[in-house]
Write an enzyme that holds these catalytic residues in place. Structure first.
Site, PDB file in Angstrom:
ATOM      1  N   GLY A 158       0.870  -1.172   0.000  1.00 19.32           N
ATOM      2  CA  GLY A 158       0.000   0.000   0.000  1.00 19.32           C
ATOM      3  C   GLY A 158       0.900   1.212   0.000  1.00 19.32           C
ATOM      4  N   GLU A 159       0.586   2.152   0.854  1.00 20.89           N
ATOM      5  CA  GLU A 159       1.426   3.350   0.967  1.00 20.89           C
ATOM      6  C   GLU A 159       1.992   3.360   2.385  1.00 20.89           C
ATOM      7  OE1 GLU A 159       2.481   5.514  -1.285  1.00 20.89           O
ATOM      8  OE2 GLU A 159       3.575   6.414   0.406  1.00 20.89           O
ATOM      9  N   SER A 160       3.311   3.206   2.490  1.00 16.86           N
ATOM     10  CA  SER A 160       3.896   2.997   3.817  1.00 16.86           C
ATOM     11  C   SER A 160       3.713   4.190   4.747  1.00 16.86           C
ATOM     12  CB  SER A 160       5.377   2.633   3.694  1.00 16.86           C
ATOM     13  OG  SER A 160       6.090   3.648   3.007  1.00 16.86           O
ATOM     14  N   CYS A 209       6.133  -5.284   0.475  1.00 19.19           N
ATOM     15  CA  CYS A 209       6.269  -3.975  -0.157  1.00 19.19           C
ATOM     16  C   CYS A 209       6.208  -2.845   0.890  1.00 19.19           C
ATOM     17  CB  CYS A 209       5.232  -3.835  -1.265  1.00 19.19           C
ATOM     18  SG  CYS A 209       5.725  -2.664  -2.526  1.00 19.19           S
ATOM     19  N   ARG A 238      12.907   3.262  -0.831  1.00 20.15           N
ATOM     20  CA  ARG A 238      11.537   3.264  -1.372  1.00 20.15           C
ATOM     21  C   ARG A 238      11.543   3.538  -2.874  1.00 20.15           C
ATOM     22  NH1 ARG A 238       7.890   7.378   1.630  1.00 20.15           N
ATOM     23  NH2 ARG A 238       6.269   6.314   0.419  1.00 20.15           N
ATOM     24  N   ILE A 269       5.421  -3.447  -7.558  1.00 21.51           N
ATOM     25  CA  ILE A 269       4.632  -2.236  -7.813  1.00 21.51           C
ATOM     26  C   ILE A 269       5.237  -1.088  -7.010  1.00 21.51           C
ATOM     27  CG2 ILE A 269       2.341  -1.176  -7.694  1.00 21.51           C
ATOM     28  CD1 ILE A 269       1.210  -4.100  -7.607  1.00 21.51           C
ATOM     29  N   ARG A 270       5.896  -0.187  -7.701  1.00 24.89           N
ATOM     30  CA  ARG A 270       6.612   0.905  -7.009  1.00 24.89           C
ATOM     31  C   ARG A 270       7.340   0.352  -5.775  1.00 24.89           C
ATOM     32  NH1 ARG A 270       5.786   5.960  -7.877  1.00 24.89           N
ATOM     33  NH2 ARG A 270       5.565   6.564  -5.724  1.00 24.89           N
ATOM     34  N   HIS A 295       4.779  -8.723  -4.445  1.00 26.92           N
ATOM     35  CA  HIS A 295       3.410  -8.968  -3.958  1.00 26.92           C
ATOM     36  C   HIS A 295       2.952 -10.404  -4.228  1.00 26.92           C
ATOM     37  CE1 HIS A 295       2.006  -4.794  -3.109  1.00 26.92           C
ATOM     38  NE2 HIS A 295       3.009  -4.487  -3.913  1.00 26.92           N
ATOM     39  N   GLU A 318       0.622 -11.966  -2.949  1.00 25.47           N
ATOM     40  CA  GLU A 318      -0.851 -12.077  -2.861  1.00 25.47           C
ATOM     41  C   GLU A 318      -1.514 -11.765  -4.203  1.00 25.47           C
ATOM     42  OE1 GLU A 318       0.923  -9.610  -1.964  1.00 25.47           O
ATOM     43  OE2 GLU A 318      -0.140  -7.716  -2.201  1.00 25.47           O
TER      44      GLU A 318
END
Ligand code: GLN
Length: 189
Positions: free
Chosen positions: A50-52, A82, A109, A136-137, A172, A174
């Protein structure tokens, strides 16, 4: 006989639904964790991508930061993917954002650069074998020390690390069909 283990998935932001589904596909129990009381009910925790910075802020807001650190000190297995990898790290390159600071790693990051913000690659993983990784990023790990062990690299970049009961992946699992990394984590629990 011991009861079935329950895997908590931190459900503040990000790809938690997919982790929950993957754990259930493995035949284990999963539940979403948003409060310290819910953390008390689980035997292990997954911190999703997600967004850390957002997940870190919400963790602090809900009092989960201290609660997770306390459970980690008692040996609860935790796996971060991630953004979760970033939150588990002791050091984050060029950032003073909140982190749990549990793993002896330094992460960078969004480390794979703009052109390849997102990509897929085959990865060779110690003890597990070959699997497909979706990035993903994604961050990568620049440095490990102490008890941290590298389990996989993509090109020369470290993308999977284990430190005793703690696991982190830059990619990821998942979002792919295979369940090998989820099964590996379940074996740690
Ligand atoms: N770039 C995100 C961060 O720094 C992580 C991306 C992800 O979790 N897919 O938090």
């Amino acid at each position: 006989m011991a009861g079935k283990k329950i895997i908590g998935v931190l459900a503040l932001q990000g790809a938690f639904v997919e982790h929950e589904a993957a754990i259930k596909k493995c035949g284990s129990q999963a539940c979403q964790v948003r409060k310290p009381e819910e953390l008390n009910q689980v035997d292990a925790l997954i911190i999703p991508g997600g967004e850390s910075t957002t997940i870190g802020k919400l963790m602090q807001e809900f009092g989960l930061d201290q609660a997770i650190q306390d459970r980690a000190a008692q040996g609860m297995p935790i796996w971060g993917t991630c953004a979760g990898m970033i939150l588990l790290a002791k050091e984050i390159d060029n950032s003073d954002q909140f982190r749990l600071g549990l793993m002896d790693v330094k992460v960078k990051r969004n480390a794979f650069g703009r052109q390849v913000d997102s990509f897929e690659a085959d990865l060779d993983i110690d003890h597990i074998g070959r699997t497909r990784g979706i990035f993903i990023r994604a961050p990568y790990v620049e440095e490990v020390w102490g008890e941290a062990r590298v389990l996989s690299r993509y090109k020369d970049k470290i993308v999977m690390v284990q430190q005793n009961d703690l696991l982190s992946t830059a990619f990821h699992p998942e979002l792919t069909q295979g369940l090998c990394i989820h099964r590996y984590f379940l074996d740690m629990v």
